[in-house]
Design an enzyme around this catalytic site. Structure first.
Site, PDB file in Angstrom:
ATOM      1  N   LYS A   1      -8.532 -12.776   2.748  1.00 42.10           N
ATOM      2  CA  LYS A   1      -8.981 -12.289   4.054  1.00 42.10           C
ATOM      3  C   LYS A   1      -9.168 -13.438   5.048  1.00 42.10           C
ATOM      4  O   LYS A   1      -8.920 -13.276   6.244  1.00 42.10           O
ATOM      5  CB  LYS A   1     -10.268 -11.480   3.897  1.00 42.10           C
ATOM      6  CG  LYS A   1     -10.074 -10.158   3.143  1.00 42.10           C
ATOM      7  CD  LYS A   1      -9.100  -9.243   3.867  1.00 42.10           C
ATOM      8  CE  LYS A   1      -8.971  -7.879   3.225  1.00 42.10           C
ATOM      9  NZ  LYS A   1      -7.971  -7.032   3.915  1.00 42.10           N
TER      10      LYS A   1
ATOM     11  N   TYR B   1     -10.324 -12.121  -3.009  1.00 40.59           N
ATOM     12  CA  TYR B   1     -10.313 -11.251  -1.823  1.00 40.59           C
ATOM     13  C   TYR B   1     -10.718 -12.029  -0.570  1.00 40.59           C
ATOM     14  O   TYR B   1     -10.065 -11.936   0.477  1.00 40.59           O
ATOM     15  CB  TYR B   1     -11.270 -10.090  -2.083  1.00 40.59           C
ATOM     16  CG  TYR B   1     -11.340  -9.028  -1.018  1.00 40.59           C
ATOM     17  CD1 TYR B   1     -10.397  -8.003  -0.954  1.00 40.59           C
ATOM     18  CD2 TYR B   1     -12.375  -9.011  -0.085  1.00 40.59           C
ATOM     19  CE1 TYR B   1     -10.481  -7.011   0.010  1.00 40.59           C
ATOM     20  CE2 TYR B   1     -12.472  -8.025   0.881  1.00 40.59           C
ATOM     21  CZ  TYR B   1     -11.525  -7.018   0.922  1.00 40.59           C
ATOM     22  OH  TYR B   1     -11.613  -6.035   1.876  1.00 40.59           O
TER      23      TYR B   1
HETATM   24  P1  NAP Z   1      -8.735   2.064   0.123  1.00 47.91           P
HETATM   25  O1  NAP Z   1      -9.428   3.318   0.490  1.00 47.91           O
HETATM   26  O2  NAP Z   1      -8.845   1.550  -1.279  1.00 47.91           O
HETATM   27  O3  NAP Z   1      -7.200   2.186   0.517  1.00 47.91           O
HETATM   28  C1  NAP Z   1      -6.331   1.121   0.278  1.00 47.91           C
HETATM   29  C2  NAP Z   1      -5.010   1.423   0.942  1.00 47.91           C
HETATM   30  O4  NAP Z   1      -4.131   0.317   0.736  1.00 47.91           O
HETATM   31  C3  NAP Z   1      -4.351   2.652   0.361  1.00 47.91           C
HETATM   32  O5  NAP Z   1      -3.794   3.418   1.411  1.00 47.91           O
HETATM   33  C4  NAP Z   1      -3.253   2.068  -0.517  1.00 47.91           C
HETATM   34  O6  NAP Z   1      -2.103   2.878  -0.600  1.00 47.91           O
HETATM   35  C5  NAP Z   1      -2.897   0.810   0.260  1.00 47.91           C
HETATM   36  N1  NAP Z   1      -2.216  -0.168  -0.581  1.00 47.91           N
HETATM   37  C6  NAP Z   1      -2.736  -0.914  -1.582  1.00 47.91           C
HETATM   38  N2  NAP Z   1      -1.781  -1.699  -2.108  1.00 47.91           N
HETATM   39  C7  NAP Z   1      -0.633  -1.451  -1.428  1.00 47.91           C
HETATM   40  C8  NAP Z   1       0.689  -1.949  -1.511  1.00 47.91           C
HETATM   41  N3  NAP Z   1       1.035  -2.893  -2.392  1.00 47.91           N
HETATM   42  N4  NAP Z   1       1.616  -1.477  -0.636  1.00 47.91           N
HETATM   43  C9  NAP Z   1       1.271  -0.519   0.289  1.00 47.91           C
HETATM   44  N5  NAP Z   1       0.037  -0.003   0.385  1.00 47.91           N
HETATM   45  C10 NAP Z   1      -0.907  -0.454  -0.460  1.00 47.91           C
HETATM   46  O7  NAP Z   1      -9.223   0.847   1.028  1.00 47.91           O
HETATM   47  P2  NAP Z   1      -9.819   0.803   2.504  1.00 47.91           P
HETATM   48  O8  NAP Z   1     -11.281   0.657   2.390  1.00 47.91           O
HETATM   49  O9  NAP Z   1      -9.235   1.884   3.339  1.00 47.91           O
HETATM   50  O10 NAP Z   1      -9.241  -0.622   2.937  1.00 47.91           O
HETATM   51  C11 NAP Z   1      -8.220  -0.757   3.930  1.00 47.91           C
HETATM   52  C12 NAP Z   1      -8.241  -2.202   4.427  1.00 47.91           C
HETATM   53  O11 NAP Z   1      -9.532  -2.474   4.978  1.00 47.91           O
HETATM   54  C13 NAP Z   1      -8.028  -3.221   3.313  1.00 47.91           C
HETATM   55  O12 NAP Z   1      -7.251  -4.293   3.791  1.00 47.91           O
HETATM   56  C14 NAP Z   1      -9.451  -3.685   3.006  1.00 47.91           C
HETATM   57  O13 NAP Z   1      -9.466  -4.967   2.449  1.00 47.91           O
HETATM   58  C15 NAP Z   1     -10.059  -3.630   4.383  1.00 47.91           C
HETATM   59  N6  NAP Z   1     -11.534  -3.564   4.373  1.00 47.91           N
HETATM   60  C16 NAP Z   1     -12.191  -2.536   3.768  1.00 47.91           C
HETATM   61  C17 NAP Z   1     -13.583  -2.534   3.769  1.00 47.91           C
HETATM   62  C18 NAP Z   1     -14.391  -1.435   3.112  1.00 47.91           C
HETATM   63  O14 NAP Z   1     -15.605  -1.607   2.939  1.00 47.91           O
HETATM   64  N7  NAP Z   1     -13.800  -0.298   2.782  1.00 47.91           N
HETATM   65  C19 NAP Z   1     -14.279  -3.573   4.398  1.00 47.91           C
HETATM   66  C20 NAP Z   1     -13.562  -4.588   5.015  1.00 47.91           C
HETATM   67  C21 NAP Z   1     -12.186  -4.572   5.003  1.00 47.91           C
HETATM   68  P3  NAP Z   1      -1.764   3.766  -1.918  1.00 47.91           P
HETATM   69  O15 NAP Z   1      -2.942   4.653  -2.158  1.00 47.91           O
HETATM   70  O16 NAP Z   1      -0.537   4.492  -1.515  1.00 47.91           O
HETATM   71  O17 NAP Z   1      -1.534   2.785  -3.041  1.00 47.91           O
END
Ligand code: NAP
Length: 247
Positions: A160, A156
């Protein structure tokens, strides 16, 4: 200042979490939102229905962005439906957390394929449109982990960090076409991705955050809106939204 009203925006992974908050924030500001999802069809349709009820133009498009053909189809569908593309927000991401001792080749590949290669695939499809119209904004959701590293997240954090390098090179190459490219680096943010973290680890995490709490998806979404609306002279940056956990 760029206008959000009627801007055509693609948000990947918009059914849930940070992507959903971004779609809601931009749709609420009058943008035409193409809400991509991979598996969460009903969640994506729900967010689109909400935006339409509030007067915004919006559509949900299924595409697995880790597949280059599906990523390209997503961009072409947006252009076919709304006639152009103004903003691409790459947000879709997954985690498969294991220490390096246990991390398999498959664990490595699936995370890099989705979290890094997927960003390149949508960007690659969007660039010809941006270059031809001589404007565009790309926003990549990276993570503080791409700068700091994190125990159990080699795949990851590598993806990133790769996003930040991709962002900077794209910013240099695309500036001549009036296209800006920026990354947003959230810290721990309250979404389903974060709920997977065990409770005792969450307590340790919060103790590490100077502002004393995890962030919300809408706090990240407002930073994305800022880059779109007020970020004409910001490019190649990576904006930290992390409560101070990494400086
Ligand atoms: P999340 O709640 O797990 O949601 C992940 C999203 O990514 C879902 O909408 C999922 O869609 C989509 N996704 C995954 N694989 C995909 C694919 N192959 N094609 C299209 N869509 C896909 O995660 P989140 O926390 O919102 O994270 C969103 C972004 O923020 C990510 O890049 C993550 O690395 C980043 N981020 C998150 C955090 C945190 O603490 N939450 C911190 C730093 C960065 P489906 O449900 O339709 O599969």
């Amino acid at each position: 200042m760029a206008k959000l009203e009627d801007a055509v925006v693609v948000v990947t992974g918009a059914g849930r979490g940070i992507g959903r908050a971004i779609a809601e924030e931009l749709g609420g500001g009058g943008a035409c939102v193409v809400a991509n999802y991979a598996k969460s069809a009903s969640a994506a349709e729900e967010v689109v229905a909400q935006m339409r009820a509030n007067g915004a133009r919006a559509m949900a498009v299924q595409a697995d962005v880790s597949d280059p053909d599906q990523a390209a189809r997503l961009i072409e569908t947006a252009v076919a439906e709304f006639g152009r593309l103004d903003v691409l927000v790459n947000n879709a991401g997954i985690t498969v957390d294991r220490t390096l001792k246990n991390l398999t080749i498959a664990d490595w590949n699936v995370v890099v394929q989705t979290n890094l290669n997927g960003y390149f695939y949508t960007m690659k499809a969007a660039l010809p449109h941006f270059m031809e119209q001589k404007h565009g904004k790309i926003i990549h959701i990276s993570s503080f982990v791409g700068k700091s590293g994190n125990f159990g997240q080699a795949n990851y954090s590598a993806a990133k960090a790769g996003i930040i390098g991709l962002t900077k090179t794209a910013a240099i190459e695309m500036a001549r076409y009036n296209v800006t490219v920026n990354a947003v680096c959230p810290g721990f943010t309250e979404t389903e991705m974060y709920t997977q973290v065990p409770e005792h680890v969450k307590e340790q995490i919060v103790r590490r955050i100077p502002l004393g709490r995890v962030g919300t998806a809408h706090e990240v979404a407002r930073a994305v809106r800022f880059l779109i609306v007020d970020g004409d002279y910001i490019t190649g940056s990576s904006l930290d939204i992390n409560g101070g956990i990494y400086m």
